[in-house]
Design a protein around this motif. Structure first.
Motif, PDB file in Angstrom:
ATOM      1  N   GLN A 132       0.824  -1.215   0.000  1.00 19.58           N
ATOM      2  CA  GLN A 132       0.000   0.000   0.000  1.00 19.58           C
ATOM      3  C   GLN A 132       0.852   1.257   0.000  1.00 19.58           C
ATOM      4  OE1 GLN A 132      -2.641  -0.908   3.255  1.00 19.58           O
ATOM      5  NE2 GLN A 132      -4.220  -1.675   1.877  1.00 19.58           N
ATOM      6  N   ASN A 166      -2.242  -0.827  -6.525  1.00 19.99           N
ATOM      7  CA  ASN A 166      -3.621  -0.919  -6.083  1.00 19.99           C
ATOM      8  C   ASN A 166      -3.899  -2.296  -5.489  1.00 19.99           C
ATOM      9  OD1 ASN A 166      -6.071   0.234  -5.844  1.00 19.99           O
ATOM     10  ND2 ASN A 166      -6.401   0.493  -8.058  1.00 19.99           N
ATOM     11  N   GLU A 210     -13.647   2.256  -4.917  1.00 22.94           N
ATOM     12  CA  GLU A 210     -12.802   3.366  -4.495  1.00 22.94           C
ATOM     13  C   GLU A 210     -13.550   4.661  -4.703  1.00 22.94           C
ATOM     14  OE1 GLU A 210      -8.119   2.438  -4.904  1.00 22.94           O
ATOM     15  OE2 GLU A 210      -9.063   3.749  -6.354  1.00 22.94           O
ATOM     16  N   ARG A 212      -6.701   4.986   1.325  1.00 18.95           N
ATOM     17  CA  ARG A 212      -5.619   4.462   0.469  1.00 18.95           C
ATOM     18  C   ARG A 212      -4.461   5.438   0.348  1.00 18.95           C
ATOM     19  NH1 ARG A 212      -7.780   0.676  -3.034  1.00 18.95           N
ATOM     20  NH2 ARG A 212      -8.100  -1.167  -1.766  1.00 18.95           N
TER      21      ARG A 212
END
Lengths: 315, 172
Positions: free
Chosen positions: B73, B78, B90, B120
């Motif tokens: 990450q 992704n 997302e 994220r």
């Protein structure tokens, strides 16, 4: 048709000037200073010249339109909120004498839609208001043609001033205040830009769309959730651009809710129109999305929507 | 290297279509003690965003696996799914306001406290003389976007922040 025009600003003047080209006759021009009337047809050029020179269109009684031949009253006075006067009163008077009404003024159909409908139900006259949403873009007639029940959402960039500011901020990396001042110099923004940059104008248009879409429920500005673009930082647009997005002031009518807010949209997507351009997306049940884009403001542009309404009265 | 505490995890990645991406994605797995068991990619399969979906089976201890996912990450790779958790949607938003005063990390913690939401990445800009802005990329469970945005709007509102939300109804 014989047309009486109330409100002789950019839109009203354009209607008067273009009426002949559309096969109509202007029999009255009315503004706050007075009225010029002629049941046989006004000399529009002379009347507008007179207004430019003296400030008044004429010295006839603006309250005696009943004595003037007209099939349709075009209401093009400035939009007012709340009781929507004096526009609402003009609509009321015309419907009571069984005349058709075509509105460019958003007030009566955004703030008193139920009252307007009730008056229309009692009248031989009909009320149309295509020009109140999206200028030249056929928004309400599209809803009418596709069928309100077939439309699941309407979204749009409906304010040219806000869009000019956002697209120029994004393109040039300029601060909000700087671009606003520029827009004011260009005449794209008013000296008091609140109505545009705070989202009120876009919200009124969405409320009108919601009224047309709704089956029974009446919406007013108070039902809309409104957030404008005032003081949006350039940094927000830059961060959006890094992921191929940009920010537009979008009005949305969906699931019975009316919302205006700056939203992230794909930079190369349909909604990212630039400058004063407007766009409207109609999300339909069975036919995907339809998009109409074009000029959302301006005298002749808005007048073209008014003539479309008048022609629909004809049919 | 099947030590007693290790098990097999499936990691689903979406890679940008360019040379070297797969190696870049596998490096954090190998360097953190993960044992690659299988790599699968269906030829011709592309996500709607034009990325290449790849499933990697990794044998590792839960602790190792946690560091592997963190390492992945930290790259811009992704991670669609890791182990049991499945992130399928997302959403990108921009926050505007006094992000330092509003304590961005607390705001993010409040958003992440909603089950199934993960931040994220964050990009922050704070130019002189105007409000600061932050772009967040949030991953949610399938169908979780609307509730994630509701939470974000509430949490941001409590801290006097503006949220620029994505417009729905238009697929990128």
């Amino acid at each position: 048709m014989n047309v009486a025009v109330v409100g002789v600003g950019a839109v009203g003047s354009a209607v008067a000037e273009l009426a002949d080209e559309h096969g109509h006759t202007v029999t009255a021009l009315v503004d706050s200073s007075g009225a010029a009337v002629d049941s046989g047809g006004l000399d529009v050029t002379a009347t507008l010249d007179r207004k430019n020179e003296t400030g008044a269109v004429g010295d006839a009684d603006p309250d005696r339109l009943d004595a003037v031949a007209h099939d349709v009253l075009v209401e093009a006075t400035p939009t007012t909120l709340g009781d929507a006067q004096p526009g609402f009163g003009h609509v009321e008077a015309a419907l009571e004498r069984d005349r058709n009404v075509v509105l460019a003024n958003k007030g009566p159909v955004a703030e008193r839609y139920g009252d307007v409908r009730a008056l229309a139900a009692e009248s031989e006259g009909e009320v149309r208001f295509e020009a109140t949403v999206g200028g030249a873009i056929p928004v309400l007639s599209t809803i009418e043609d596709v069928g309100p029940a077939q439309i699941t959402a309407v979204r749009g960039v409906l304010n040219g001033t806000a869009n000019f500011i956002l697209s120029r901020m994004a393109a040039e990396g300029l601060a909000y205040e700087h671009v606003l001042a520029e827009a004011q110099d260009l005449g794209v923004a008013e000296t008091d830009p609140s109505f545009d940059v705070e989202g009120t104008d876009a919200a009124l248009k969405c409320v009108i769309v919601a009224n047309v879409l709704a089956d029974g429920r009446e919406y007013t500005l108070a039902d809309a959730t409104v957030e404008g673009i005032r003081d949006l930082p350039t940094g927000a647009l830059e961060l959006a651009a890094e992921t191929n997005r940009t920010i537009r002031l979008v009005g949305e009518v969906q699931n019975g809710a009316v919302r205006v807010a700056p939203r992230l949209v794909p930079e190369n997507g349909a909604m990212a129109v630039t400058g004063t351009q407007n766009i409207v997306q109609f999300e339909t049940r069975h036919a995907g999305s339809l998009y109409h884009s074009g000029r959302g403001a301006g005298g002749p542009e808005t007048a073209s929507a008014i003539f479309a309404d008048i022609n629909r009265l004809d049919g | 290297m099947s030590n007693s505490g290790s098990r097999t995890y499936t990691v689903r990645l979406e890679l940008v279509d360019r040379p070297g991406e797969l190696v870049r994605a596998l490096e954090p797995i190998a360097s953190r003690g993960g044992n690659l068991r299988a790599i699968s990619h269906e030829r011709g399969s592309v996500t709607p965003r034009g990325q290449i979906p790849v499933e990697v089976d990794v044998e590792a201890t839960p602790e190792q696996f946690e560091t592997i996912v963190e390492a992945l990450q930290e790259t811009d790779i992704n991670v669609v799914r890791a182990g049991q958790e499945r992130y399928t949607e997302e959403v990108v938003v921009v926050l505007v306001g006094d992000l330092i005063g509003a304590d961005l990390s607390e705001t993010l913690a409040a958003v992440q406290s909603v089950s199934g939401v993960s931040v994220r990445d964050i990009s922050l800009t704070s130019p002189h003389g105007e409000a600061s802005s932050a772009r967040l990329r949030l991953a949610t469970e399938s169908g979780g976007v609307a509730s994630t945005l509701d939470t974000l709007r509430r949490v941001a509102g409590e801290r006097g922040l503006r949220v620029v939300e994505p417009l729905g109804g238009e697929r990128v």
